[in-house]
Design an enzyme around this catalytic site. Structure first.
Site, PDB file in Angstrom:
ATOM      1  CG  HIS A 158      -2.004  -1.048   1.135  1.00 47.64           C
ATOM      2  ND1 HIS A 158      -3.297  -0.757   0.757  1.00 47.64           N
ATOM      3  CD2 HIS A 158      -1.977  -2.382   1.371  1.00 47.64           C
ATOM      4  CE1 HIS A 158      -4.019  -1.874   0.774  1.00 47.64           C
ATOM      5  NE2 HIS A 158      -3.238  -2.875   1.147  1.00 47.64           N
ATOM      6  CG  ASP A 366       0.405   9.192   0.558  1.00 49.30           C
ATOM      7  OD1 ASP A 366       0.455   8.040   1.021  1.00 49.30           O
ATOM      8  OD2 ASP A 366      -0.344  10.073   1.012  1.00 49.30           O
TER       9      ASP A 366
END
Length: 462
Positions: A158, A366
């Site tokens: 992730h 991110d």
């Protein structure tokens, strides 16, 4: 149809009413588990003394079995607080300066992954499919393989995968990289992450690349592809529309008193670029004095990993920074920054997104950033707000019509805020439509189905 076994560090178990915590990932995985019949195993969040570890805590809800295990206090300190969050997390987010490697923590990380494997073994059926999630559990497939498990095992990361010069600086990089080759299907958020991973394999001489997606190591092959995670787009649109009529929505509008709302929503983490964002907002106000008293930044920043010293220090720094800006620029009837240090429920957030003229989503790095996608989904198509997005967020690879910025460039970000707040309606609509099309084409259910489809069809490539 094969049973699906999901393994993650934490498990979003249903509450006493049978309702699981809200969130797109949980919704999608629970849908997949319910359809196939499945098991979801992870840490209970509870710690205990080493001689007090009990059996798995089993809970059945519908077609899903939830299996929770406690960890020892030593496990939590070494595996979770230590190696996972003070080595892997900072390195994957390009913060080598914050990585604190210790052999004890590294040993604890691999020990807990062996422990997870031992807890899984009695529960495994011959045709079960495994889907392992995130950086906490990278070695899990290798541990299962050592114990004779031949089932198909997939893994999804992730968070970002860093470039070789960053990743290979980690003392234990060989073991981590080798562990990933034990999976059959590896999923990354972006093409850039997958290529960084492939470059790491090449630098280490670990296997051969057969084609863009397939790699060989010894007698076996594995697949690595980008699978950008989405949100439950249609459901979030409905959530935002309903929120517009709530009491909270009306109270917020009243408190703004006609001022434009700028919003930032981030977990308290050094990767999110919150201090740089506040600097950029302050620079924007100083450069555009006519905008003072006309806009307000609502920064929602729930606490995160308070037991890790870096996060505790950051919490103080952000609060002091917001206070300094408010003290320097605020007036008796206008506060430039409203800083909230707690989480809000998703319906409340959806309503706030919908009323905002601008969202500042400016992480320094991110994996994806679903706040960006939720903000777009929440907008009123007749008068949508603008998404200002870091080019270092995975979401920038899909939401190409956001206003893309370099979060390290404070002055450039300040200029982008000014441009965004004066953007013509027609341009805002065009940008929003393009981004909304991307969200509808790849929602969280598509993400889930695509990955599991590839894992179900996986065969060794000759």
């Amino acid at each position: 149809m094969s049973r699906l076994i999901v393994v993650s560090n934490r498990v979003p178990i249903p509450d006493k009413t049978g309702t699981a915590p809200a969130g797109g990932l949980a919704v999608a995985l629970q849908s997949a588990l319910e359809a196939r019949g499945g098991l979801w195993l992870g840490w209970s969040g509870q710690s205990c003394a080493e001689d007090r570890i009990g059996p798995l805590q089993m809970l059945r809800d519908g077609n899903i079995d939830y299996a929770l295990t406690d960890l020892t206090e030593r496990d939590v300190e070494e595996y979770y607080q230590g190696f996972a969050n003070r080595v892997l997390w900072p390195i994957c987010h390009y913060r080598l300066d914050l990585a604190e490697y210790g052999r004890r923590e590294m040993a604890g990380y691999f020990r807990v992954n062996r422990f997870f494997a031992s807890r899984l073994l009695p529960l495994i059926g011959e045709n079960d499919l495994f889907w392992i999630h995130d950086y906490h559990l990278i070695p899990l497939a290798a541990e299962l393989r050592r114990q004779g498990v031949k089932n198909r095992i997939g893994f999804f990361l992730h968070i970002p995968w860093p470039a070789p010069d960053v990743f290979l600086a980690m003392p234990v990089h060989e073991e981590i990289l080798s562990s990933l080759t034990a999976y059959d299907v590896l999923g990354f958020q972006t093409e850039h992450d997958r290529e960084n991973f492939a470059a790491c394999l090449a630098r280490q001489g670990l296997g051969n690349r057969l084609d863009k997606a397939h790699f060989a190591l010894g007698s076996r092959t594995f697949t690595a592809r980008p699978y950008p995670i989405g949100i439950e787009t249609n459901e979030f649109v409905t959530l935002a529309q309903r929120a517009a009529g709530t009491t909270l929505h009306k109270r917020m509008l009243d408190s703004l008193d006609g001022k434009g709302l700028i919003i930032g929503v981030d977990r308290l983490d050094y990767s999110k670029g919150i201090t740089q964002r506040i600097d950029a907002f302050e620079t924007f106000l100083k450069r555009n004095p006519d905008s003072q008293r006309k806009v307000a930044l609502l920064q929602i920043t729930p606490k995160s990993r308070s037991e890790v010293p870096e996060y505790e220090a950051m919490q103080r720094a952000v609060a002091e920074q917001a206070g300094r800006v408010n003290g320097a620029l605020g007036t008796v009837d206008w506060v430039p920054i409203r800083y909230i240090n707690r989480s809000l429920r998703r319906p409340a957030l959806a309503g706030l997104y919908r009323m905002a003229k601008l969202a500042l989503v400016t992480p320094l790095r991110d994996g994806m950033n679903l706040v960006a996608k939720e903000f777009v989904a929440a907008q009123n198509e007749a008068d949508p707000g603008v998404l200002l997005l870091s080019r270092f967020a995975g979401a920038a690879h899909e939401l190409k019509d956001a206003v893309l910025v370099n979060p390290y460039d404070v002055e450039g970000t300040a200029d982008a805020i000014a441009r965004s707040l004066t953007m013509p309606l027609e341009e805002r609509r065009d940008r929003w439509k393009s981004m909304m099309n991307a969200l509808r084409a790849n929602d969280v259910f598509t993400w889930c189905d695509t990955f599991l489809g590839d894992l179900s069809r996986y065969e060794q490539v000759e």
